[in-house]
Design a protein around this motif. Structure first.
Motif, PDB file in Angstrom:
ATOM      1  N   MET A   1     134.281  -6.751 129.995  1.00 44.62           N
ATOM      2  CA  MET A   1     133.560  -5.693 130.708  1.00 44.62           C
ATOM      3  C   MET A   1     133.322  -6.069 132.166  1.00 44.62           C
ATOM      4  O   MET A   1     133.409  -5.252 133.066  1.00 44.62           O
ATOM      5  N   LYS A   2     133.018  -7.380 132.387  1.00 44.49           N
ATOM      6  CA  LYS A   2     132.726  -7.833 133.741  1.00 44.49           C
ATOM      7  C   LYS A   2     133.912  -7.608 134.666  1.00 44.49           C
ATOM      8  O   LYS A   2     133.759  -7.162 135.808  1.00 44.49           O
ATOM      9  N   ASN A   3     135.130  -7.921 134.175  1.00 44.26           N
ATOM     10  CA  ASN A   3     136.331  -7.705 134.986  1.00 44.26           C
ATOM     11  C   ASN A   3     136.571  -6.224 135.229  1.00 44.26           C
ATOM     12  O   ASN A   3     137.019  -5.819 136.302  1.00 44.26           O
ATOM     13  N   ALA A   4     136.260  -5.413 134.218  1.00 44.83           N
ATOM     14  CA  ALA A   4     136.485  -3.969 134.335  1.00 44.83           C
ATOM     15  C   ALA A   4     135.577  -3.339 135.386  1.00 44.83           C
ATOM     16  O   ALA A   4     135.920  -2.310 135.976  1.00 44.83           O
ATOM     17  N   LEU A   5     134.431  -3.968 135.644  1.00 43.68           N
ATOM     18  CA  LEU A   5     133.491  -3.419 136.627  1.00 43.68           C
ATOM     19  C   LEU A   5     133.946  -3.657 138.065  1.00 43.68           C
ATOM     20  O   LEU A   5     133.495  -2.956 138.971  1.00 43.68           O
ATOM     21  N   HIS A   6     134.810  -4.671 138.271  1.00 48.10           N
ATOM     22  CA  HIS A   6     135.307  -4.986 139.618  1.00 48.10           C
ATOM     23  C   HIS A   6     134.145  -5.105 140.610  1.00 48.10           C
ATOM     24  O   HIS A   6     134.112  -4.436 141.654  1.00 48.10           O
ATOM     25  N   VAL A   7     133.197  -5.969 140.263  1.00 48.08           N
ATOM     26  CA  VAL A   7     131.942  -6.060 141.014  1.00 48.08           C
ATOM     27  C   VAL A   7     132.162  -6.436 142.478  1.00 48.08           C
ATOM     28  O   VAL A   7     131.592  -5.813 143.382  1.00 48.08           O
ATOM     29  N   LYS A   8     132.978  -7.445 142.740  1.00 43.29           N
ATOM     30  CA  LYS A   8     133.188  -7.880 144.126  1.00 43.29           C
ATOM     31  C   LYS A   8     133.782  -6.764 144.975  1.00 43.29           C
ATOM     32  O   LYS A   8     133.346  -6.516 146.104  1.00 43.29           O
TER      33      LYS A   8
ATOM     34  N   LEU B   1     132.681   7.158 143.018  1.00 43.81           N
ATOM     35  CA  LEU B   1     132.855   6.010 142.127  1.00 43.81           C
ATOM     36  C   LEU B   1     134.076   6.191 141.230  1.00 43.81           C
ATOM     37  O   LEU B   1     134.811   5.232 140.960  1.00 43.81           O
ATOM     38  N   LEU B   2     134.289   7.420 140.780  1.00 43.53           N
ATOM     39  CA  LEU B   2     135.465   7.688 139.952  1.00 43.53           C
ATOM     40  C   LEU B   2     136.741   7.430 140.749  1.00 43.53           C
ATOM     41  O   LEU B   2     137.687   6.803 140.248  1.00 43.53           O
ATOM     42  N   ASN B   3     136.762   7.881 141.994  1.00 44.98           N
ATOM     43  CA  ASN B   3     137.925   7.638 142.855  1.00 44.98           C
ATOM     44  C   ASN B   3     138.135   6.145 143.086  1.00 44.98           C
ATOM     45  O   ASN B   3     139.275   5.660 143.120  1.00 44.98           O
ATOM     46  N   PHE B   4     137.023   5.407 143.249  1.00 48.50           N
ATOM     47  CA  PHE B   4     137.111   3.956 143.443  1.00 48.50           C
ATOM     48  C   PHE B   4     137.771   3.289 142.242  1.00 48.50           C
ATOM     49  O   PHE B   4     138.688   2.466 142.395  1.00 48.50           O
ATOM     50  N   TYR B   5     137.327   3.626 141.031  1.00 49.85           N
ATOM     51  CA  TYR B   5     137.870   2.983 139.832  1.00 49.85           C
ATOM     52  C   TYR B   5     139.270   3.472 139.476  1.00 49.85           C
ATOM     53  O   TYR B   5     140.014   2.775 138.783  1.00 49.85           O
ATOM     54  N   HIS B   6     139.642   4.635 139.972  1.00 47.98           N
ATOM     55  CA  HIS B   6     140.991   5.142 139.707  1.00 47.98           C
ATOM     56  C   HIS B   6     142.067   4.295 140.382  1.00 47.98           C
ATOM     57  O   HIS B   6     143.226   4.312 139.960  1.00 47.98           O
ATOM     58  N   GLN B   7     141.693   3.537 141.412  1.00 49.59           N
ATOM     59  CA  GLN B   7     142.685   2.669 142.049  1.00 49.59           C
ATOM     60  C   GLN B   7     143.072   1.505 141.139  1.00 49.59           C
ATOM     61  O   GLN B   7     144.138   0.913 141.296  1.00 49.59           O
TER      62      GLN B   7
ATOM     63  N   THR C   1     133.888   7.039 130.465  1.00 47.85           N
ATOM     64  CA  THR C   1     133.898   5.584 130.660  1.00 47.85           C
ATOM     65  C   THR C   1     133.181   5.213 131.952  1.00 47.85           C
ATOM     66  O   THR C   1     132.468   4.208 132.023  1.00 47.85           O
ATOM     67  N   LEU C   2     133.363   6.036 132.976  1.00 45.42           N
ATOM     68  CA  LEU C   2     132.672   5.782 134.244  1.00 45.42           C
ATOM     69  C   LEU C   2     131.162   5.797 134.042  1.00 45.42           C
ATOM     70  O   LEU C   2     130.448   4.961 134.604  1.00 45.42           O
ATOM     71  N   ARG C   3     130.671   6.733 133.242  1.00 41.14           N
ATOM     72  CA  ARG C   3     129.227   6.811 133.007  1.00 41.14           C
ATOM     73  C   ARG C   3     128.700   5.531 132.360  1.00 41.14           C
ATOM     74  O   ARG C   3     127.611   5.063 132.686  1.00 41.14           O
ATOM     75  N   TRP C   4     129.479   4.948 131.443  1.00 41.84           N
ATOM     76  CA  TRP C   4     129.081   3.684 130.830  1.00 41.84           C
ATOM     77  C   TRP C   4     129.083   2.561 131.862  1.00 41.84           C
ATOM     78  O   TRP C   4     128.211   1.688 131.847  1.00 41.84           O
TER      79      TRP C   4
ATOM     80  N   GLU D   1     125.945   0.235 133.067  1.00 36.80           N
ATOM     81  CA  GLU D   1     125.997  -1.223 133.042  1.00 36.80           C
ATOM     82  C   GLU D   1     125.706  -1.811 134.424  1.00 36.80           C
ATOM     83  O   GLU D   1     124.999  -2.817 134.553  1.00 36.80           O
ATOM     84  N   LEU D   2     126.220  -1.187 135.465  1.00 29.92           N
ATOM     85  CA  LEU D   2     125.972  -1.654 136.833  1.00 29.92           C
ATOM     86  C   LEU D   2     124.489  -1.554 137.189  1.00 29.92           C
ATOM     87  O   LEU D   2     123.936  -2.434 137.858  1.00 29.92           O
ATOM     88  N   LYS D   3     123.840  -0.501 136.727  1.00 23.04           N
ATOM     89  CA  LYS D   3     122.407  -0.341 136.975  1.00 23.04           C
ATOM     90  C   LYS D   3     121.603  -1.367 136.183  1.00 23.04           C
ATOM     91  O   LYS D   3     120.628  -1.931 136.688  1.00 23.04           O
ATOM     92  N   GLN D   4     122.013  -1.623 134.936  1.00 23.10           N
ATOM     93  CA  GLN D   4     121.321  -2.602 134.102  1.00 23.10           C
ATOM     94  C   GLN D   4     121.421  -4.003 134.698  1.00 23.10           C
ATOM     95  O   GLN D   4     120.487  -4.801 134.599  1.00 23.10           O
ATOM     96  N   GLN D   5     122.546  -4.301 135.322  1.00 24.96           N
ATOM     97  CA  GLN D   5     122.752  -5.618 135.928  1.00 24.96           C
ATOM     98  C   GLN D   5     122.116  -5.729 137.315  1.00 24.96           C
ATOM     99  O   GLN D   5     122.148  -6.793 137.934  1.00 24.96           O
ATOM    100  N   GLY D   6     121.542  -4.633 137.799  1.00 24.09           N
ATOM    101  CA  GLY D   6     120.890  -4.660 139.102  1.00 24.09           C
ATOM    102  C   GLY D   6     121.854  -4.676 140.270  1.00 24.09           C
ATOM    103  O   GLY D   6     121.502  -5.106 141.368  1.00 24.09           O
TER     104      GLY D   6
END
Length: 235
Positions: free
Chosen positions: A1-8, A25-31, A40-43, A47-52
């Protein structure tokens, strides 16, 4: 999940954009995954909000969570007043804060440090007279003229005023509350009754410093401003 978030990559993206929509955000992850569904974006947003990592300053808008949360320390005098009110009015909701919570955001140093006590309108007068018996420098909803004549800049004055229904507050315990930053911003904009002897330009400075320093929920800010009929001032 962490890799899927592409946090950096997301952090770099948000530093440039500051505020983005769900579609952004959807456009960002579509790349990274052109077939990523909105469900999936909503999840991922959850998760991003939960991780702060991100927060939502208003519905459907997101920003990088780099700013601090507004959690100032209560003072001994605040708690002393709260204890008195809880003994006398155990079922009445009230809010207390020192004006230094907002004046500390100014570019100037203010000698005046008032304590604002807000309570239900039904017991406003009774609370005022009760506190005045314990603290002589207590004032009821002073306008500018009354403030200029009677309120001393050298003392820690107590200003008693009305607590509006559904004001944004944090609960301390039982019927004791303190205001959220969104409430302080709107009340300072109005400054009637006078809570702090301050110019309008300095009020703007304090508000801009608050926005630059702390995370602010703009939906909460807008709702409270609307209740106080001040929507135009915060746009």
């Amino acid at each position: 999940m962490k890799n899927a978030l592409h946090v950096k990559e997301l952090e770099e993206f948000l530093k440039k954009q500051q505020l983005v929509s769900t579609q952004d955000l959807l456009n960002f992850y579509h790349q990274f995954n052109p077939e990523l569904p909105i469900s999936t974006l909503r999840w991922r947003i959850y998760e991003l909000k939960q991780q702060g990592i991100i927060y939502s300053p208003m519905r459907g808008e997101y920003a990088l969570k780099e700013k601090k949360q507004f959690h100032p320390k209560r003072t001994k005098r605040m708690d002393e007043i709260a204890n008195l009110l809880q003994e006398k009015f155990p079922y009445v909701k009230f809010s207390i804060y020192p004006t230094k919570w907002v004046s500390n955001l100014s570019n100037h140093i203010y000698q005046t440090d008032n304590i604002i006590v807000e309570t239900d309108i039904d017991v406003l007068d009774a609370a005022f007279y009760f506190l005045q018996e314990n603290f002589s420098n207590t004032f009821l909803s002073p306008d500018q003229e009354m403030y200029d004549y009677y309120v001393s800049a050298q003392e820690e004055n107590i200003i008693v005023t009305r607590l509006h229904f559904d004001a944004p507050l944090y609960k301390v315990n039982d019927n004791y509350y303190i205001p959220k930053l969104e409430k302080l911003i709107v009340d300072l904009l109005i400054n009637d009754p006078v809570i702090l002897p301050i110019s309008y330009s300095e009020i703007n400075t304090i508000i801009m410093n608050a926005i630059d320093t702390y995370s602010i929920n703009f939906s909460t800010l807008a709702r409270y401003a609307k209740k106080k009929k001040q929507s135009k001032k915060i746009k």
